[in-house]
Design a protein around this motif. Structure first.
Motif, short mmCIF file in Angstrom:
data_model
loop_
_atom_site.label_atom_id
_atom_site.label_comp_id
_atom_site.label_asym_id
_atom_site.label_seq_id
_atom_site.Cartn_x
_atom_site.Cartn_y
_atom_site.Cartn_z
N PHE A 1 7.04 -24.60 -6.71
CA PHE A 1 8.51 -24.68 -6.76
C PHE A 1 9.09 -23.26 -6.70
O PHE A 1 8.64 -22.37 -7.43
N PRO A 2 10.07 -23.03 -5.84
CA PRO A 2 10.56 -21.65 -5.62
C PRO A 2 11.44 -21.15 -6.76
O PRO A 2 12.67 -21.22 -6.71
N THR A 3 10.83 -20.62 -7.78
CA THR A 3 11.57 -20.03 -8.89
C THR A 3 10.74 -18.93 -9.52
O THR A 3 9.52 -18.87 -9.31
N ASN A 4 11.37 -18.06 -10.26
CA ASN A 4 10.63 -16.96 -10.87
C ASN A 4 10.38 -17.22 -12.35
O ASN A 4 10.88 -18.19 -12.93
N ILE B 1 6.60 -17.89 -9.57
CA ILE B 1 5.54 -18.47 -10.40
C ILE B 1 4.29 -18.81 -9.57
O ILE B 1 3.18 -18.81 -10.10
N SER B 2 4.47 -19.06 -8.26
CA SER B 2 3.32 -19.35 -7.42
C SER B 2 2.41 -18.13 -7.24
O SER B 2 1.25 -18.26 -6.86
N GLN B 3 2.95 -16.95 -7.51
CA GLN B 3 2.20 -15.71 -7.35
C GLN B 3 1.47 -15.29 -8.62
O GLN B 3 0.77 -14.28 -8.63
N LEU B 4 1.64 -16.05 -9.69
CA LEU B 4 1.01 -15.72 -10.96
C LEU B 4 -0.37 -16.36 -11.06
O LEU B 4 -0.62 -17.43 -10.48
N SER B 5 -1.25 -15.74 -11.82
CA SER B 5 -2.55 -16.35 -12.08
C SER B 5 -2.38 -17.53 -13.03
O SER B 5 -1.32 -17.72 -13.64
N GLY B 6 -3.45 -18.31 -13.18
CA GLY B 6 -3.38 -19.46 -14.08
C GLY B 6 -3.04 -19.06 -15.50
O GLY B 6 -2.21 -19.70 -16.16
N GLY B 7 -3.66 -17.99 -15.99
CA GLY B 7 -3.38 -17.53 -17.34
C GLY B 7 -1.95 -17.04 -17.48
O GLY B 7 -1.30 -17.27 -18.50
#
Length: 245
Positions: free
Chosen positions: A88-91, A135-141
């Protein structure tokens, strides 16, 4: 003291299969409870039914002696990371601000003070530098830390977390557990669906052992015994190198 959560004769089904049967327990304020049980035991479904995210077949749930609708401003929830659409496109900052929409209102712009609260929650989870990151650019942790920050910003009295430690690195696990410990020290109540039996005694002062119904519930030192683990999981589980049963 009045329980913060009372569950009575709760039953529920999932895809026509009954997954919860006559579940009953009380949760005392200021405790940190681990919910453990085998796969398919109904742990995640229990949280969803309690929070009215999944229908129940029967039973009653009360929060602080009242209904969920009257108490939801006092409740924080962190779902399983796998159930979230991370594309989802959000930060990260906007995700945390979503935790304040109950106070702000869905059709109002966040104020400067709201953003400051959200940034403080991100900072608490070591994620302030990632506030503008998609958020799509963040790691799972990192995603898990952001979701916990969203719950923290609500400043709730009762928190539910569904496997917050699943698939995270050791540093994130420590950060999450340190945060939950601080919440407990402030008198908040925390319930966590947990999968690692070897850390139950280190992390939690109470344990709820579930296999479609409550097998055992109470203080970890008295309740988290080899006998109750066997009753919950059956004889296929190995515990510290020893096969139970």
């Amino acid at each position: 003291m009045m329980p913060v959560l009372t569950v009575r004769e709760l039953s529920a089904s999932y895809r026509k299969n009954q997954v919860l049967n006559n579940v009953q327990f009380n949760i005392k304020p200021g405790t940190m409870t681990s919910i453990v049980g085998p796969n398919g035991a109904g742990k995640s479904t229990l949280l969803k039914v309690i929070l009215e995210l999944h229908p129940k077949l029967s039973g009653n749930v009360s929060f602080f002696g009242s209904t969920y609708n009257k108490s939801k401003s006092r409740i924080g929830y962190v779902p399983q990371r796998g159930s979230v659409d991370w594309d989802f496109p959000t930060n990260a900052l906007d995700v945390v601000l979503m935790g304040l929409y109950g106070q702000i209102g869905w059709f109002k712009w966040p104020k400067k003070s709201d953003k400051e609260k959200a940034l403080a929650a991100l900072s608490q989870m070591g994620m302030a530098d990632f506030a503008d990151r998609q958020i799509s650019q963040l790691s799972g942790g990192q995603q898990q830390r952001v979701f916990l920050a969203r719950a923290l910003v609500q400043d709730a009295d009762l928190y539910f977390l569904d496997e917050p430690l699943a698939g995270v690195d050791a540093a994130t696990e420590r950060a999450i557990m340190d945060t939950l410990k601080v919440l407990k020290e402030k008198g908040r109540t925390v319930m966590v669906v947990h999968h690692d039996l070897q850390t139950v005694e280190d992390y939690f002062d109470h344990v709820l052992m579930l296999n479609r119904t409550v097998v055992a519930h109470g203080a970890t030192k008295e309740t988290f015994t080899k006998e109750n683990i066997y009753r919950t999981y059956g004889g296929t589980l190995r515990w510290m190198g020893e096969k139970l049963g």
